[in-house]
Design a protein around this motif. Structure first.
Motif, short mmCIF file in Angstrom:
data_model
loop_
_atom_site.label_atom_id
_atom_site.label_comp_id
_atom_site.label_asym_id
_atom_site.label_seq_id
_atom_site.Cartn_x
_atom_site.Cartn_y
_atom_site.Cartn_z
N TRP A 1 -4.39 24.57 -61.46
CA TRP A 1 -5.13 24.79 -60.13
C TRP A 1 -6.08 23.30 -59.68
O TRP A 1 -6.51 22.96 -58.38
N THR A 2 -6.44 22.38 -60.85
CA THR A 2 -7.04 21.17 -60.84
C THR A 2 -6.40 20.33 -61.60
O THR A 2 -5.83 20.41 -62.47
N LEU B 1 -12.44 18.19 -62.26
CA LEU B 1 -12.24 19.40 -61.59
C LEU B 1 -12.47 19.34 -60.03
O LEU B 1 -12.52 20.33 -59.31
N SER B 2 -12.97 18.01 -59.65
CA SER B 2 -13.05 17.82 -58.05
C SER B 2 -11.80 17.71 -57.29
O SER B 2 -11.78 17.61 -56.11
N ILE C 1 -8.41 18.94 -56.37
CA ILE C 1 -7.68 20.29 -56.39
C ILE C 1 -6.20 20.28 -56.09
O ILE C 1 -5.96 19.43 -55.33
N ASN C 2 -5.40 21.05 -56.63
CA ASN C 2 -4.16 21.15 -56.20
C ASN C 2 -3.76 21.40 -54.92
O ASN C 2 -4.25 22.35 -54.27
N ASN D 1 -19.97 20.60 -60.83
CA ASN D 1 -18.90 21.56 -60.99
C ASN D 1 -19.64 22.96 -60.68
O ASN D 1 -19.09 23.89 -60.20
#
Length: 648
Positions: A342-343, A348-349, A351-352, A387
């Motif tokens: 998903w990332t 983690l910022s 995004i897919n 996050n």
């Protein structure tokens, strides 16, 4: 005069370290503990008059030269305690009777040794009252087991461990002195007694391991304090330890150290009801835990590869996510988890682009489905506040942290920091790549489950998640706390038919075996491995599964033999559920229902089909009436199982 002075000094040394003996029994009198303080600490334990084991050389060495465990006894007392603990999430029972005798030995050197004796175990810990921070060089403990024993354990070549190695089953002479042995560590005595070694209330301190010595004892060992961390673009390696210090911890001088726990059982069955790791842990630290919800989790890790019969291309995309969410809503499941994909793994910022997170989360809320997100711990920690803020703004209900693969002091601090911050933001947690449960879930019940075992995913790459392994888990890993095995696959295979397929793993054992694991293996958060398409195809089994609770009010062990077979009855409210599994051997049992109340009950059950020995997915579903005087015979094929739901 000089000669006389030497005599006085010598006499003073002898009297200051004069041997002192203490005796303490369990509340029921079956377990007897002798404690010898004589220039060191030794604990001897007996059960029913038979010597079980000794723990000696019990010491904590400080950098300044002081040694906890070698000192002058100031005072001692023994007290009886009897409490009722009501867990926020009911793993085994709704209420735990916390009854024990406690020996408290205060030393003049500003520390205390606590020893607790329960009807099913013995534990000890140090408590210090030192004014300044301390550096701990090592903690020592040497354990010797009496009689002829077989040992079950996981081992590792280093402290960087995923805790996902197969259980070893060996005699003491066959155990290597080179490898690290992780907890839980089970000694099965030929007489029938079982001793499981682990720890509880682990905080701001490294986890304990043991190693076999050349004299066939076991000595404690800990990972050194991390002083050099790997920096890597590979998110799986980033954050692992490159170099450890020669000391194990830097900590507050006034504190309680972890409990060293010896869970004691008179037979295999008693291991399944032991809750001492929970009992010894720090009490609830969340003021209002009512928001914490258990439940079943659908997730897309393998499942997205098995979607069929739809009008969209499956993958990590919005349409697939909605498909999983619709499935969860249909069967009353509580969560959907976005796993890896998903990332960006390291940021983690990012995004897919195939995912519209705002649309998905809004859709999930409309269906009353909670969303969880997977994250590599080191990537998350790089932007800790950012996050958490982003997840909270999105309305994320939980996080699955992965690949910690350590239990040194700094990593243990991470678990506590994550639990506390997640609780503040009302998020639940699932730890993968995780060390064994050590009681943190009592203080922070938002830690609903964790890995620390070979679970279903290993079917994609190995043959190690097999029925023999399934019959080890309840007696080892499950004693320490809930475990995320991920049971109930519809893709079942007998031993001769099984092969690892990474993206579409099958499960070893029969359909009934796979479903029965959902009753036998404890996890208040139970994940489903397959695609919704598979579960729609197997509608009869999926509807049965949807009626299985994830938390329990009571447990009765009907049949148990470590590594061979397990039959457990669990109660939720007024209803009872039975799960039965065997290893790769065919077995027959007669079940008694004397645990039921009065009156007639309806029992719906799933058993191995007539062809399940050759085609593992074959099953039969039947129903009948039972009472508390009923007895029925069940037949389990090799790798087979049986499960029942019994309602008034």
């Amino acid at each position: 005069m000089k000669y006389l002075l030497n005599i006085i000094l010598f006499f003073t040394v002898l009297t200051s370290f004069a041997a002192k003996n203490f005796e303490i029994n369990s509340p029921d009198g079956k377990i007897h503990v002798s404690v010898l303080i004589n220039n060191g600490i030794k604990i001897d334990v007996q059960q029913n008059g038979r010597y079980l084991f000794s723990a000696s050389n019990i010491e904590i060495h400080l950098l300044d030269g002081r040694i906890l465990g070698i000192g002058n006894v100031k005072r001692s007392d023994i007290k009886a305690y009897n409490h009722i603990i009501k867990p926020v999430l009911k793993e085994k029972v709704a209420e735990i009777i916390d009854s024990y005798m406690e020996l408290k030995i205060d030393f003049k050197e500003s520390y205390t040794l606590l020893i607790r004796v329960y009807n099913n175990g013995v534990s000890y810990r140090f408590i210090t009252n030192l004014k300044k921070n301390i550096t701990i060089v090592s903690e020592k403990m040497e354990v010797k087991f009496q009689g002829e024993n077989e040992f079950y354990y996981q081992e590792s070549e280093s402290f960087n461990s995923s805790y996902e190695t197969p259980y070893q089953h060996k005699q003491i002479n066959d155990i290597s002195i080179k490898n690290y042995i992780g907890f839980p560590f089970l000694a099965a005595n030929k007489s029938g007694s079982r001793i499981l070694l682990t720890e509880s209330d682990l905080e701001d301190y490294p986890g304990m391991w043991i190693k076999k010595t050349e004299t066939n004892t076991f000595r404690s060992i800990h990972a050194g304090y991390p002083i050099e961390i790997i920096k890597s673009d590979n998110a799986y390696r980033d954050g692992q330890v490159k170099k450890h210090a020669s000391f194990i911890a830097k900590t507050n001088g006034s504190r309680s150290f972890p409990w060293r726990l010896f869970a004691i059982a008179e037979n295999d069955a008693d291991l399944l009801t032991n809750t001492l790791v929970y009992q010894l842990a720090k009490p609830l630290q969340i003021k209002d835990p009512s928001w914490i919800k258990s439940g079943v989790v659908t997730f897309d890790w393998w499942g997205k590869m098995g979607v069929y019969g739809t009008d969209f291309k499956a993958g990590v995309n919005t349409a697939t996510a909605k498909y999983f969410i619709d499935f969860a809503e249909k069967f009353g499941f509580e969560y959907f988890l976005f796993d890896d994909g998903w990332t960006d793994q390291g940021d983690l910022s990012i995004i897919n682009p195939e995912l519209d997170m705002e649309e998905i989360i809004t859709y999930a809320k409309s269906k009353n489905i909670k969303i969880m997100l997977w994250a590599i711990w080191s990537a998350f920690e790089k932007d800790w506040e950012g996050n958490f803020d982003r997840f909270e703004k999105w309305g994320i209900s939980g996080i699955k942290f992965d690949f910690m693969n350590r239990d040194d002091q700094k990593m243990v601090q991470f678990y506590h920091k994550a639990a506390k911050e997640a609780a503040k933001r009302k998020m639940v947690l699932n730890f993968h790549g995780a060390y064994k449960p050590s009681g943190l879930r009592r203080a922070y019940p938002n830690i609903i489950t964790r890995e620390g075992l070979i679970e279903f995913e290993y079917n994609g790459v190995t043959t190690e998640a097999h029925p023999d392994h399934h019959n080890l888990l309840p007696y080892l890993r499950m004693v320490t706390g809930p475990m995320d095995y991920i049971p109930y696959t519809t893709n079942n295979a007998q031993k001769k038919d099984f092969r690892p397929i990474s993206n579409k793993p099958m499960g070893q054992g029969t359909r009934a075996h796979s479903m029965a694991l959902s009753i036998i293996l404890e996890s208040p958060m139970r994940m489903l491995p397959d695609s919704p398409s598979d579960y729609y195809r197997e509608l009869e089994c999926t509807e049965f599964y949807s009626k299985l609770p994830v938390v329990w009010d009571d447990i009765k062990v009907l049949e148990a033999k470590v590594g061979d077979y397990t039959i457990v009855a669990r109660r939720s409210g007024k209803d009872w559920y039975i799960g039965a599994i065997t290893d790769w051997k065919t077995r027959d049992f007669e079940l008694s229902f004397n645990f039921l109340g009065d009156g007639n009950y309806k029992m719906e059950y799933i058993k191995d089909g007539v062809n399940a020995d050759t085609t593992a997915k074959d099953y039969e579903i039947q129903s009948q009436s039972v009472t508390n005087v009923s007895k029925i015979k069940i037949h389990l094929v090799a790798g087979g199982g049986w499960l029942a739901r019994i309602i008034k």
